[in-house]
Design a protein around this motif. Structure first.
Motif, PDB file in Angstrom:
ATOM      1  N   ASN A  39       0.852  -1.190   0.000  1.00 48.25           N
ATOM      2  CA  ASN A  39       0.000   0.000   0.000  1.00 48.25           C
ATOM      3  C   ASN A  39       0.890   1.244   0.000  1.00 48.25           C
ATOM      4  N   GLU A  40       1.104   1.810  -1.188  1.00 47.90           N
ATOM      5  CA  GLU A  40       2.097   2.873  -1.344  1.00 47.90           C
ATOM      6  C   GLU A  40       1.498   4.153  -1.915  1.00 47.90           C
ATOM      7  N   VAL A  41       2.160   5.253  -1.581  1.00 48.09           N
ATOM      8  CA  VAL A  41       1.829   6.563  -2.137  1.00 48.09           C
ATOM      9  C   VAL A  41       2.956   6.966  -3.082  1.00 48.09           C
ATOM     10  N   HIS A  42       2.578   7.497  -4.245  1.00 48.25           N
ATOM     11  CA  HIS A  42       3.557   7.804  -5.293  1.00 48.25           C
ATOM     12  C   HIS A  42       3.744   9.294  -5.531  1.00 48.25           C
ATOM     13  N   ALA A  43       3.472  10.124  -4.536  1.00 52.28           N
ATOM     14  CA  ALA A  43       3.643  11.571  -4.712  1.00 52.28           C
ATOM     15  C   ALA A  43       4.251  12.184  -3.460  1.00 52.28           C
ATOM     16  N   LEU A  44       5.059  13.209  -3.677  1.00 54.00           N
ATOM     17  CA  LEU A  44       5.715  13.924  -2.584  1.00 54.00           C
ATOM     18  C   LEU A  44       5.659  15.424  -2.848  1.00 54.00           C
ATOM     19  N   PHE A  54       6.265  16.091  -6.765  1.00 53.30           N
ATOM     20  CA  PHE A  54       7.016  15.087  -7.509  1.00 53.30           C
ATOM     21  C   PHE A  54       6.228  13.775  -7.503  1.00 53.30           C
ATOM     22  N   SER A  55       5.819  13.306  -8.674  1.00 54.61           N
ATOM     23  CA  SER A  55       5.095  12.042  -8.794  1.00 54.61           C
ATOM     24  C   SER A  55       6.010  10.983  -9.370  1.00 54.61           C
ATOM     25  N   ALA A  56       6.006   9.804  -8.725  1.00 53.68           N
ATOM     26  CA  ALA A  56       6.934   8.740  -9.093  1.00 53.68           C
ATOM     27  C   ALA A  56       6.300   7.720 -10.020  1.00 53.68           C
TER      28      ALA A  56
END
Length: 244
Positions: free
Chosen positions: A61-66, A131-133
Motif C-alpha cells: 500500500n504505497e503513495v507515489h507523490a511527494l 514530484f510524482s513517481a
C-alpha cells in the motif's frame, strides 16, 4: 491492509532535500492525501486502498507523490534550481523514476518528453514542488541517489571568507616550513674554521654536513644500504670499476 507508506524512491528524494537544505521550511511538505485527494484519482492516495491513476504490480500500500516546501533557506539554492536540475536528468535519461513534476503553475511530464506546460489546477503549487513517481516496481523501489548534492550553488561571502582563511593558513604553514628548511640547510652547510694543534685557526674549514658524513658514514649499495666510512665506500666503488 497495512497502513500506507511513501515509495522508497521518493523517500530517498525527501532525505536528500534534508541533506542539501538541513534548515529548510517543512510546513508545506506532505505525501499522503487528505479528504479532498481521497475523493478523486491522485498519486497522493495509497495505491491499494485509494483512487489512483495506475495500479502497480506489487501488493504494498504505497503513495507515489511527494510535496516539498519551496523555502530551502540555502543562499543560491531554491526550488526552481532543484526542479531544473531534476528535469535535466530526466530529459537526458539519467533519471527515470519520475512521471511528472509540478511547480509554480507549470507541469513537466515524462509522457510528453518533459516539455513544459502551463498548470491550470486549483492549487498553483507555488508554495511547494510536487514530484510524482513511476509505478514500475523496480523504479519506485530504487534508493539510488538523486544526486541533489551535485546542484551547483554560488558561494556566499561567508564561504569565500572561509576559503580565503583556509588558503592563507596553508600558505603561512608552507612559508614557515620553507624558512625552517632554509635555516637547517644553512646551519649544515655554513663553513666553520678548524683549529690547528696550537688551538688557533689553521686556515682550513669544515661544514657540519661534511663532518656528519665522515663521522656517520654514507649508505653503501654494496653493503645493502648500511652506512660505511667514506674511504670504504670509495674502495667499493674502485673495486667495482676494476672488475667491470
Amino acid at each position: 491492509m497495512p497502513s500506507a507508506q511513501l515509495v522508497s524512491c521518493l523517500r530517498q528524494l525527501w532525505n536528500e532535500f534534508d541533506d542539501i537544505a538541513p534548515n529548510r521550511d517543512r510546513r508545506s511538505d506532505g505525501w499522503i492525501g487528505d479528504a479532498a485527494h481521497a475523493g478523486s484519482s491522485s498519486d497522493h492516495n495509497p495505491d491499494e486502498t485509494g483512487k489512483v491513476p495506475i495500479r502497480d504490480a506489487d501488493k504494498i500500500n504505497e503513495v507515489h507523490a511527494l510535496d516539498v516546501d519551496k523555502d530551502l533557506n540555502v543562499p543560491g539554492l531554491d526550488m526552481e534550481r532543484v526542479v531544473q536540475f531534476l528535469l535535466t536528468r530526466c530529459r537526458n535519461g539519467t533519471e527515470r523514476r519520475l512521471r511528472y513534476i509540478i511547480w509554480n503553475r507549470r507541469i513537466w511530464e515524462a509522457s510528453n518528453g518533459w516539455r513544459q506546460r502551463t498548470y491550470t489546477g486549483a492549487n498553483a503549487h507555488d508554495q511547494h514542488g510536487h514530484f510524482s513517481a513511476s509505478y514500475d516496481t523496480a523504479l519506485e523501489a530504487s534508493k539510488a541517489s538523486w544526486r541533489l548534492e551535485d546542484i551547483p550553488v554560488a558561494l556566499t561571502d561567508a564561504d569565500l571568507n572561509k576559503i580565503g582563511n583556509m588558503i592563507a593558513s596553508e600558505v603561512a604553514k608552507a612559508v614557515t616550513a620553507a624558512r625552517n628548511a632554509e635555516l637547517a640547510v644553512n646551519a649544515l652547510t655554513r663553513a666553520r674554521p678548524l683549529n690547528g694543534p696550537d688551538g688557533k685557526p689553521d686556515g682550513t674549514q669544515y661544514t657540519p654536513l661534511g663532518h656528519n658524513v665522515l663521522m656517520q658514514g654514507v649508505p653503501s649499495p654494496a653493503k645493502g644500504g648500511a652506512r660505511v666510512p667514506m674511504h670504504e665506500l670509495l674502495g667499493d666503488i674502485a673495486e667495482a670499476v676494476v672488475e667491470s
